[in-house]
Design a protein around this motif. Structure first.
Motif, PDB file in Angstrom:
ATOM      1  N   GLN A  22     -16.926  -3.751  -0.313  1.00  0.00           N
ATOM      2  CA  GLN A  22     -15.737  -4.444   0.324  1.00  0.00           C
ATOM      3  C   GLN A  22     -15.768  -5.904   0.451  1.00  0.00           C
ATOM      4  O   GLN A  22     -15.036  -6.418   0.674  1.00  0.00           O
ATOM      5  CB  GLN A  22     -15.651  -3.532   1.854  1.00  0.00           C
ATOM      6  N   GLN A  50     -12.334   0.377   7.359  1.00  0.00           N
ATOM      7  CA  GLN A  50     -12.140  -0.665   6.266  1.00  0.00           C
ATOM      8  C   GLN A  50     -12.357   0.221   4.827  1.00  0.00           C
ATOM      9  O   GLN A  50     -12.469  -0.182   3.896  1.00  0.00           O
ATOM     10  CB  GLN A  50     -13.056  -1.818   5.873  1.00  0.00           C
ATOM     11  N   ASP A  52     -10.563   2.375   3.318  1.00  0.00           N
ATOM     12  CA  ASP A  52      -9.436   2.358   2.349  1.00  0.00           C
ATOM     13  C   ASP A  52      -9.250   0.985   1.776  1.00  0.00           C
ATOM     14  O   ASP A  52      -9.392   1.025   0.199  1.00  0.00           O
ATOM     15  CB  ASP A  52      -7.952   2.515   3.174  1.00  0.00           C
ATOM     16  N   ALA A  53      -9.718   0.018   2.143  1.00  0.00           N
ATOM     17  CA  ALA A  53      -9.529  -1.367   1.546  1.00  0.00           C
ATOM     18  C   ALA A  53     -10.714  -1.659   0.456  1.00  0.00           C
ATOM     19  O   ALA A  53     -10.692  -2.104  -0.441  1.00  0.00           O
ATOM     20  CB  ALA A  53      -9.724  -2.363   2.494  1.00  0.00           C
ATOM     21  N   ARG A  55     -11.863   0.733  -1.342  1.00  0.00           N
ATOM     22  CA  ARG A  55     -11.597   1.448  -2.705  1.00  0.00           C
ATOM     23  C   ARG A  55     -10.862   0.553  -3.583  1.00  0.00           C
ATOM     24  O   ARG A  55     -10.968   0.582  -4.592  1.00  0.00           O
ATOM     25  CB  ARG A  55     -10.826   2.735  -2.181  1.00  0.00           C
ATOM     26  N   PHE A  56      -9.695   0.058  -2.852  1.00  0.00           N
ATOM     27  CA  PHE A  56      -8.870  -0.996  -3.585  1.00  0.00           C
ATOM     28  C   PHE A  56      -9.693  -1.752  -4.305  1.00  0.00           C
ATOM     29  O   PHE A  56      -9.523  -2.403  -5.593  1.00  0.00           O
ATOM     30  CB  PHE A  56      -7.696  -1.433  -2.829  1.00  0.00           C
ATOM     31  N   SER A  57     -10.732  -2.628  -3.433  1.00  0.00           N
ATOM     32  CA  SER A  57     -11.429  -3.590  -4.095  1.00  0.00           C
ATOM     33  C   SER A  57     -12.457  -3.163  -5.167  1.00  0.00           C
ATOM     34  O   SER A  57     -12.606  -3.874  -6.055  1.00  0.00           O
ATOM     35  CB  SER A  57     -12.138  -3.997  -2.887  1.00  0.00           C
ATOM     36  N   TYR A  59     -11.757  -0.422  -7.027  1.00  0.00           N
ATOM     37  CA  TYR A  59     -10.980  -0.318  -8.357  1.00  0.00           C
ATOM     38  C   TYR A  59     -10.774  -1.357  -9.332  1.00  0.00           C
ATOM     39  O   TYR A  59     -11.226  -1.348 -10.563  1.00  0.00           O
ATOM     40  CB  TYR A  59      -9.854   0.428  -7.964  1.00  0.00           C
ATOM     41  N   HIS A  60     -10.394  -2.563  -8.555  1.00  0.00           N
ATOM     42  CA  HIS A  60     -10.002  -3.818  -9.235  1.00  0.00           C
ATOM     43  C   HIS A  60     -11.313  -4.263  -9.885  1.00  0.00           C
ATOM     44  O   HIS A  60     -11.337  -5.000 -11.101  1.00  0.00           O
ATOM     45  CB  HIS A  60      -9.193  -4.618  -8.481  1.00  0.00           C
ATOM     46  N   GLU A  86     -11.426  11.016  -2.046  1.00  0.00           N
ATOM     47  CA  GLU A  86     -10.922   9.832  -2.607  1.00  0.00           C
ATOM     48  C   GLU A  86     -11.771   8.747  -3.287  1.00  0.00           C
ATOM     49  O   GLU A  86     -11.416   8.349  -4.031  1.00  0.00           O
ATOM     50  CB  GLU A  86     -10.081   9.305  -1.317  1.00  0.00           C
ATOM     51  N   VAL A  90     -11.643   7.172  -6.969  1.00  0.00           N
ATOM     52  CA  VAL A  90     -11.584   6.142  -7.065  1.00  0.00           C
ATOM     53  C   VAL A  90     -12.607   5.742  -8.246  1.00  0.00           C
ATOM     54  O   VAL A  90     -12.504   4.984  -9.130  1.00  0.00           O
ATOM     55  CB  VAL A  90     -11.456   5.042  -6.103  1.00  0.00           C
TER      56      VAL A  90
ATOM     57  N   CYS B  72      -8.265 -10.209  -8.923  1.00  0.00           N
ATOM     58  CA  CYS B  72      -8.372  -8.734  -8.783  1.00  0.00           C
ATOM     59  C   CYS B  72      -8.698  -8.441  -7.334  1.00  0.00           C
ATOM     60  O   CYS B  72      -8.244  -7.362  -6.727  1.00  0.00           O
ATOM     61  CB  CYS B  72      -9.793  -8.243  -9.580  1.00  0.00           C
ATOM     62  N   ALA B  76      -6.008  -6.359  -4.924  1.00  0.00           N
ATOM     63  CA  ALA B  76      -6.593  -5.139  -3.979  1.00  0.00           C
ATOM     64  C   ALA B  76      -6.149  -5.501  -2.353  1.00  0.00           C
ATOM     65  O   ALA B  76      -5.749  -4.190  -1.890  1.00  0.00           O
ATOM     66  CB  ALA B  76      -8.022  -5.269  -4.144  1.00  0.00           C
ATOM     67  N   ARG B  77      -6.096  -6.574  -2.116  1.00  0.00           N
ATOM     68  CA  ARG B  77      -5.517  -6.858  -0.539  1.00  0.00           C
ATOM     69  C   ARG B  77      -4.084  -6.570  -0.494  1.00  0.00           C
ATOM     70  O   ARG B  77      -3.928  -5.996   0.638  1.00  0.00           O
ATOM     71  CB  ARG B  77      -6.059  -8.254  -0.120  1.00  0.00           C
ATOM     72  N   GLU B  79      -2.214  -4.699  -2.322  1.00  0.00           N
ATOM     73  CA  GLU B  79      -2.031  -3.101  -2.596  1.00  0.00           C
ATOM     74  C   GLU B  79      -2.422  -2.562  -1.060  1.00  0.00           C
ATOM     75  O   GLU B  79      -1.788  -1.893  -0.438  1.00  0.00           O
ATOM     76  CB  GLU B  79      -2.607  -2.856  -3.656  1.00  0.00           C
ATOM     77  N   CYS B  80      -3.471  -2.832  -0.696  1.00  0.00           N
ATOM     78  CA  CYS B  80      -3.905  -2.161   0.762  1.00  0.00           C
ATOM     79  C   CYS B  80      -3.026  -2.416   1.621  1.00  0.00           C
ATOM     80  O   CYS B  80      -2.636  -1.574   2.727  1.00  0.00           O
ATOM     81  CB  CYS B  80      -5.381  -2.930   0.936  1.00  0.00           C
ATOM     82  N   ARG B  84      -1.018   0.586   3.741  1.00  0.00           N
ATOM     83  CA  ARG B  84      -1.440   0.434   4.990  1.00  0.00           C
ATOM     84  C   ARG B  84      -0.271   0.635   5.696  1.00  0.00           C
ATOM     85  O   ARG B  84       0.107   1.492   6.555  1.00  0.00           O
ATOM     86  CB  ARG B  84      -2.340  -0.567   5.394  1.00  0.00           C
ATOM     87  N   SER B  89      -2.777   4.522   2.775  1.00  0.00           N
ATOM     88  CA  SER B  89      -3.824   3.996   2.265  1.00  0.00           C
ATOM     89  C   SER B  89      -5.188   4.707   1.946  1.00  0.00           C
ATOM     90  O   SER B  89      -6.061   4.527   1.368  1.00  0.00           O
ATOM     91  CB  SER B  89      -4.245   2.845   3.027  1.00  0.00           C
ATOM     92  N   GLU B  90      -5.042   6.037   2.654  1.00  0.00           N
ATOM     93  CA  GLU B  90      -6.287   6.744   2.882  1.00  0.00           C
ATOM     94  C   GLU B  90      -6.621   7.937   1.644  1.00  0.00           C
ATOM     95  O   GLU B  90      -7.895   8.324   1.441  1.00  0.00           O
ATOM     96  CB  GLU B  90      -6.314   7.547   4.066  1.00  0.00           C
ATOM     97  N   LYS B  91      -5.420   8.448   1.185  1.00  0.00           N
ATOM     98  CA  LYS B  91      -6.018   9.524  -0.042  1.00  0.00           C
ATOM     99  C   LYS B  91      -4.804   9.563  -0.976  1.00  0.00           C
ATOM    100  O   LYS B  91      -3.555   9.149  -0.682  1.00  0.00           O
ATOM    101  CB  LYS B  91      -6.218  10.840   0.623  1.00  0.00           C
ATOM    102  N   TRP B  95      -4.307   5.560  -8.600  1.00  0.00           N
ATOM    103  CA  TRP B  95      -5.261   5.016  -9.333  1.00  0.00           C
ATOM    104  C   TRP B  95      -4.800   4.879 -10.928  1.00  0.00           C
ATOM    105  O   TRP B  95      -4.746   5.905 -11.520  1.00  0.00           O
ATOM    106  CB  TRP B  95      -6.760   5.318  -9.358  1.00  0.00           C
TER     107      TRP B  95
END
Lengths: 304, 100
Positions: A22, A50, A52-53, A55-57, A59-60, A86, A90, B72, B76-77, B79-80, B84, B89-91, B95
């Motif tokens: 994260q 956090q 969910d956040a 995972r986005f972080s 992935y990139h 999930e 990812v 990057c 990510a921020r 998109e999240c 949200r 955002s959870e599942k 990707w």
């Protein structure tokens, strides 16, 4: 997009450093420290709200940052949480080299993760079987089932013990001589060797106690661990120093392998090198020393 | 994606960005502050707008407080925050689809 080569199931893994997935400031340059593997953490280091956040972080980071030769493993959340599925998606979509199963207690846990990974590999067009697995044993039950866990999947490359949770279950604390975890470490090592996978020790959490850290590393090496989990870059160098074969060990190993080849060609099974008895039982150890020495950059021969 | 409720993602730590998003008045309204505004302001703005475009967000008020985040991280921020705001955002995140 940085394409990563297909992960090797067995490679040098002396040091595996935890990083919070994260925290962008941490993961963006994790490869510069020179550890063999980094462990991007979606589990305990990431607050519950956090996940969910992270995972986005993650992935990139996986898609953008060139980690070079550093292996990239991701620690996913436990199978008793709503997050792990999930997490697996990812990891596979991002192309992580491997996944660490937290709180693993049975062969079924490994099989459950294996099936979800296979499904994700198909979903994202990744070669089935590419993503490796390792298990963290954190409870007495995990230690009791260590062999079945190690042997549960062809994706498994290793197993690690997680000291904090394990000691809590055993109602003990870290002891200077390691007696608190001696049996658990031993049982896990036997299981790993029996199943043909690697074995990693837990983290040493007192960053100021370098003497205690060194003592634990020496014990790890003496017990036969492949590597150590780390929490700070300053812990890396000592592992690489202590786990590398000494010059004397390398010379000795070279001598043994050469002598064995000559003697066995001449029809001799047992002989002596520098006054010590040598037979075929010593050869795998000597060859392993040479391979490790080469991987550590200390030896350039072609005997193995 | 339709922004359904206010949402936030990220932090004010170094190398990160704090992205807030809420339903807009028919267009994208972006407020950006950055510790590296003079050097990278234009690029940050482009990355944020591109990401919103990729997610088909056309109607939102977006605020970005950047603390020197890499592209990057910005992606990510943003998109999240968008996911949200849609409680998504959870599942089952796409990707490699719109998240790329």
């Amino acid at each position: 997009m940085i394409p990563r080569p297909k992960p090797e199931r067995f490679r040098l893994r002396r040091t595996m450093m935890f990083m919070n997935a994260q925290k962008p400031g941490l993961i963006k340059d994790a490869y510069i420290y020179g550890c063999d593997s980094i462990m991007l953490d979606l589990e305990d280091a990431v607050a519950e709200n956090q996940k969910d956040a992270a995972r986005f972080s993650l992935y990139h980071a996986l898609k953008t940052i060139d980690y070079g030769d550093t292996e990239v493993i991701v620690r996913i959340n436990g199978l008793d949480t709503p997050h792990w599925q999930e997490d697996i998606r990812v990891c596979v979509a991002g192309g992580a080299d491997g996944i660490r199963i937290a709180k693993c207690e049975s062969a079924q846990d490994v099989k459950t993760v294996d099936a979800a990974v296979t499904e994700a590999e198909k979903e994202f067009g990744v070669e089935v079987g590419r993503t490796l697995l390792m298990a963290a044993l954190e409870s007495p039950k995990g230690i009791m089932n260590a062999y079945e866990i190690c042997a549960a999947s062809d994706r498994m490359f290793g197993v690690a013990i997680s000291g904090g949770d394990f000691r809590k279950c055993m109602q003990t604390k870290p002891q200077p001589d390691g007696v608190d975890m001696l049996v658990a470490r031993g049982q896990m090592l036997i299981a790993a060797r029996a199943a043909g996978v690697q074995c990693f020790d837990t983290v040493f959490t007192n960053l100021d106690d370098m003497a205690g850290y060194e003592a634990e590393l020496r014990q790890n090496k003496a017990m036969g661990f492949d590597g150590k989990s780390l929490i700070n870059p300053k812990q890396i160098r000592l592992v690489h120093e202590l786990f590398a074969p000494t010059e004397k060990e390398i010379l000795q190993a070279e001598k043994i392998v050469r002598a064995y080849r000559e003697q066995s060609a001449a029809g001799v099974g047992v002989f002596t090198v520098d006054g010590k008895m040598i037979d075929i039982a010593f050869i795998p150890g000597a060859e392993r020393t040479l391979k490790l020495a080469r991987a550590c950059g200390l030896w350039e021969g072609d005997l193995v | 994606m339709i922004i359904q409720k206010p949402a936030v993602a990220g932090t004010l730590e170094s190398s990160d960005a704090l992205v807030s998003i809420e339903p807009g008045d028919g267009k994208i309204e972006l407020t950006l502050t950055s510790s590296v505004m003079n050097q990278y302001g234009r690029q940050i703005r482009e990355t944020v707008l591109e990401t919103l475009d990729r997610l088909s967000v056309t109607d939102a008020k977006v605020s970005v407080v950047d603390k020197g985040a890499l592209d990057c991280t910005l992606k990510a921020r943003v998109e999240c925050a968008v996911f949200r705001s849609c409680d998504a955002s959870e599942k089952d995140i796409p990707w490699g689809g719109v998240i790329r």
